[in-house]
Motif scaffolding. Structure first.
Motif, PDB file in Angstrom:
ATOM      1  N   UNK A 303       1.083  -9.142 -10.550  1.00  0.00           N
ATOM      2  CA  UNK A 303       1.011  -7.685 -10.674  1.00  0.00           C
ATOM      3  C   UNK A 303      -0.059  -7.103  -9.749  1.00  0.00           C
ATOM      4  N   UNK A 304      -1.240  -7.752  -9.696  1.00  0.00           N
ATOM      5  CA  UNK A 304      -2.302  -7.274  -8.810  1.00  0.00           C
ATOM      6  C   UNK A 304      -1.897  -7.371  -7.343  1.00  0.00           C
ATOM      7  N   UNK A 305      -1.106  -8.406  -7.018  1.00  0.00           N
ATOM      8  CA  UNK A 305      -0.631  -8.566  -5.641  1.00  0.00           C
ATOM      9  C   UNK A 305       0.349  -7.457  -5.270  1.00  0.00           C
ATOM     10  N   UNK A 306       1.217  -7.083  -6.225  1.00  0.00           N
ATOM     11  CA  UNK A 306       2.156  -5.981  -5.969  1.00  0.00           C
ATOM     12  C   UNK A 306       1.401  -4.682  -5.684  1.00  0.00           C
ATOM     13  N   UNK A 307       0.366  -4.428  -6.490  1.00  0.00           N
ATOM     14  CA  UNK A 307      -0.410  -3.199  -6.276  1.00  0.00           C
ATOM     15  C   UNK A 307      -1.063  -3.204  -4.901  1.00  0.00           C
ATOM     16  N   UNK A 308      -1.620  -4.357  -4.519  1.00  0.00           N
ATOM     17  CA  UNK A 308      -2.291  -4.437  -3.227  1.00  0.00           C
ATOM     18  C   UNK A 308      -1.312  -4.253  -2.069  1.00  0.00           C
ATOM     19  N   UNK A 309      -0.048  -4.645  -2.277  1.00  0.00           N
ATOM     20  CA  UNK A 309       0.970  -4.495  -1.221  1.00  0.00           C
ATOM     21  C   UNK A 309       1.670  -3.140  -1.278  1.00  0.00           C
ATOM     22  N   UNK A 310       1.246  -2.305  -2.252  1.00  0.00           N
ATOM     23  CA  UNK A 310       1.842  -0.971  -2.364  1.00  0.00           C
ATOM     24  C   UNK A 310       3.219  -0.972  -2.972  1.00  0.00           C
ATOM     25  N   UNK A 311       3.513  -1.911  -3.870  1.00  0.00           N
ATOM     26  CA  UNK A 311       4.851  -2.041  -4.453  1.00  0.00           C
ATOM     27  C   UNK A 311       4.905  -1.562  -5.897  1.00  0.00           C
ATOM     28  N   UNK A 324       7.738  -8.924   1.146  1.00  0.00           N
ATOM     29  CA  UNK A 324       6.700  -7.926   1.432  1.00  0.00           C
ATOM     30  C   UNK A 324       5.409  -8.609   1.872  1.00  0.00           C
ATOM     31  N   UNK A 325       5.080  -9.738   1.237  1.00  0.00           N
ATOM     32  CA  UNK A 325       3.882 -10.495   1.594  1.00  0.00           C
ATOM     33  C   UNK A 325       3.938 -10.980   3.049  1.00  0.00           C
ATOM     34  N   UNK A 326       5.086 -11.555   3.445  1.00  0.00           N
ATOM     35  CA  UNK A 326       5.233 -12.065   4.813  1.00  0.00           C
ATOM     36  C   UNK A 326       5.163 -10.932   5.824  1.00  0.00           C
ATOM     37  N   UNK A 327       5.804  -9.786   5.496  1.00  0.00           N
ATOM     38  CA  UNK A 327       5.848  -8.661   6.426  1.00  0.00           C
ATOM     39  C   UNK A 327       4.460  -8.063   6.653  1.00  0.00           C
ATOM     40  N   UNK A 329       1.316  -9.506   5.862  1.00  0.00           N
ATOM     41  CA  UNK A 329       0.206 -10.418   6.208  1.00  0.00           C
ATOM     42  C   UNK A 329       0.512 -11.317   7.385  1.00  0.00           C
ATOM     43  N   UNK A 330       1.793 -11.614   7.621  1.00  0.00           N
ATOM     44  CA  UNK A 330       2.146 -12.511   8.712  1.00  0.00           C
ATOM     45  C   UNK A 330       1.979 -13.977   8.378  1.00  0.00           C
ATOM     46  N   UNK A 331       1.619 -14.303   7.143  1.00  0.00           N
ATOM     47  CA  UNK A 331       1.447 -15.693   6.724  1.00  0.00           C
ATOM     48  C   UNK A 331       2.788 -16.252   6.234  1.00  0.00           C
ATOM     49  N   UNK A 332       2.975 -17.565   6.252  1.00  0.00           N
ATOM     50  CA  UNK A 332       4.259 -18.154   5.852  1.00  0.00           C
ATOM     51  C   UNK A 332       4.559 -17.913   4.374  1.00  0.00           C
ATOM     52  N   UNK A 333       5.857 -17.819   4.085  1.00  0.00           N
ATOM     53  CA  UNK A 333       6.302 -17.523   2.724  1.00  0.00           C
ATOM     54  C   UNK A 333       6.003 -18.655   1.757  1.00  0.00           C
ATOM     55  N   UNK A 334       5.869 -19.894   2.259  1.00  0.00           N
ATOM     56  CA  UNK A 334       5.679 -21.048   1.376  1.00  0.00           C
ATOM     57  C   UNK A 334       4.382 -20.966   0.585  1.00  0.00           C
ATOM     58  N   UNK A 335       3.350 -20.321   1.172  1.00  0.00           N
ATOM     59  CA  UNK A 335       2.064 -20.225   0.474  1.00  0.00           C
ATOM     60  C   UNK A 335       2.201 -19.492  -0.845  1.00  0.00           C
ATOM     61  N   UNK A 336       2.912 -18.347  -0.828  1.00  0.00           N
ATOM     62  CA  UNK A 336       3.071 -17.551  -2.041  1.00  0.00           C
ATOM     63  C   UNK A 336       4.185 -18.095  -2.931  1.00  0.00           C
ATOM     64  N   UNK A 369      -4.060  -7.520   3.598  1.00  0.00           N
ATOM     65  CA  UNK A 369      -4.589  -6.560   4.600  1.00  0.00           C
ATOM     66  C   UNK A 369      -5.634  -5.656   3.973  1.00  0.00           C
ATOM     67  N   UNK A 370      -6.722  -5.421   4.695  1.00  0.00           N
ATOM     68  CA  UNK A 370      -7.793  -4.577   4.160  1.00  0.00           C
ATOM     69  C   UNK A 370      -7.392  -3.112   4.177  1.00  0.00           C
TER      70      UNK A 370
END
Length: 370
Positions: A303-311, A324-327, A329-336, A369-370
């Protein structure tokens, strides 16, 4: 009221007595005692001194300054042994002049650099196997005892006499009583003539105990000015200290309320939420309910991650959140993806795996992203 005043008075007297006893009865410096023939600890030389006495060697303890030995009428050859871990080379001018007359100075504990040699080594000698416990060596030198890293024991000829140096102060310490070769080796050194390098019992074989703080009665009497208590009794400062001490007691007596009325400490405010969380955490830990912790914490982290991504705050499916995370941050999807799937499986984790899982969520937050 009177009982409090008595307590202050007794407290002041007790503190004063402790300070006085500390100055007068404090134990001697262990570092200074190291190498003394009076010491029975592993670093002492009491056993070697007894070993030499039993052999009939004319060994004595020297408890006077070196200058007294120079000014004495004793004729060469005299051997003076000094054992201490902070000795320095080269020797002083006065010592060189004394050695030049045909005397021998043996210094055990010369400070030299630490090399790559093993700390504990054994060396062959005419007396047998010598055990050495030091990595210090006189680099690029050979001597009476040495290895490929340098000299451990070596000598320097000065006129008719010589100086013998050793990088270890423990060559024949009490700790080496099972290595009689060490004792024999040092005995050979102190009974060897400076001119012929053959066994030649010196007129006097002295062990410097003045170096370790031991003094003859005449030396103590001569140097009593060094005693701070006796020094103060002979100066105008001592009469001034007596009324000062009395004034201190009076001040303590009269001013024992100078800090005001005693205050009652208020009870600390208990945070019920924190107390509840801590209690719940303790119960879960004892029950090993890691799957419950993973589920609850995982949902909150999502839930906190969704808020940080504006979702927003409405829970999304995992794939939408991953996209949304990949778009952003640019990091690979496997991490999340691995984290989101872990709390869906609802399986037990070990404590180490649980900590690693929490650390991964911390990494996810740092990459937002900051």
């Amino acid at each position: 009221m009177k009982s409090k005043r008595r307590l202050w008075i007794f407290g002041a007297i007790a503190i004063g007595a402790i300070i006085l006893i500390t100055f007068l009865a404090a134990p001697a410096n262990n570092q200074q005692q190291s190498g003394s023939t009076y010491a029975r600890d592993p670093a002492g030389y009491g056993a070697w001194y007894a070993f030499m006495s039993e052999r009939g060697s004319p060994i004595q303890r020297w408890q006077k300054p070196f200058e007294d030995l120079v000014d004495s009428e004793a004729k060469p050859p005299i051997t003076l042994l000094r054992v201490y871990s902070q000795l320095e080379a080269p020797i002083s001018k006065k010592e060189r002049e004394w050695v030049d007359k045909g005397n021998t100075l043996v210094l055990l504990g010369i400070r030299h650099p630490v090399t790559e040699a093993a700390f504990s080594t054994r060396h062959n000698s005419p007396q047998g196997i010598i055990k050495i416990d030091t990595r210090r060596r006189k680099i690029d030198a050979e001597g009476l005892l040495s290895d490929r890293f340098g000299a451990i024991v070596w000598e320097e000829s000065i006129g008719k006499g010589k100086v013998v140096y050793a990088t270890t102060p423990h060559l024949a310490a009490n700790a080496y009583q099972d290595f009689k070769s060490n004792y024999e080796f040092l005995a050979q050194i102190v009974t060897e003539s400076g001119e012929t390098k053959k066994l030649s019992i010196p007129n006097q074989l002295l062990v410097d105990e003045y170096l370790h703080g031991y003094k003859d009665a005449e030396v103590i009497k001569r140097e009593q000015g060094e005693n701070i208590i006796i020094y103060f009794t002979k100066t105008p400062l001592f009469p001034a200290l007596i009324p000062a001490f009395i004034l201190l007691l009076v001040a303590i007596w009269a001013g024992n309320r100078r800090f005001g009325q005693p205050l009652t400490l208020s009870a600390p405010v208990i945070d019920n939420s924190v107390a509840y969380i801590q209690a719940l955490a303790g119960v879960l830990q004892k029950a090993n309910s890691t799957e419950f912790v993973v589920e609850v914490v995982g949902k909150e982290e999502q839930l906190q991650l969704q808020k940080a991504l504006g979702l927003g705050q409405v829970p999304l499916d995992h794939q939408s959140l991953i996209d949304a995370w990949v778009q952003q941050t640019g990091h690979p999807a496997t991490e999340l993806e691995s984290l989101l799937n872990s709390h869906s499986r609802k399986s037990k984790m070990s404590e180490l795996k649980l900590l690693a899982w929490l650390e991964k969520w911390e990494q996810i937050r740092r990459r937002l992203p900051s």
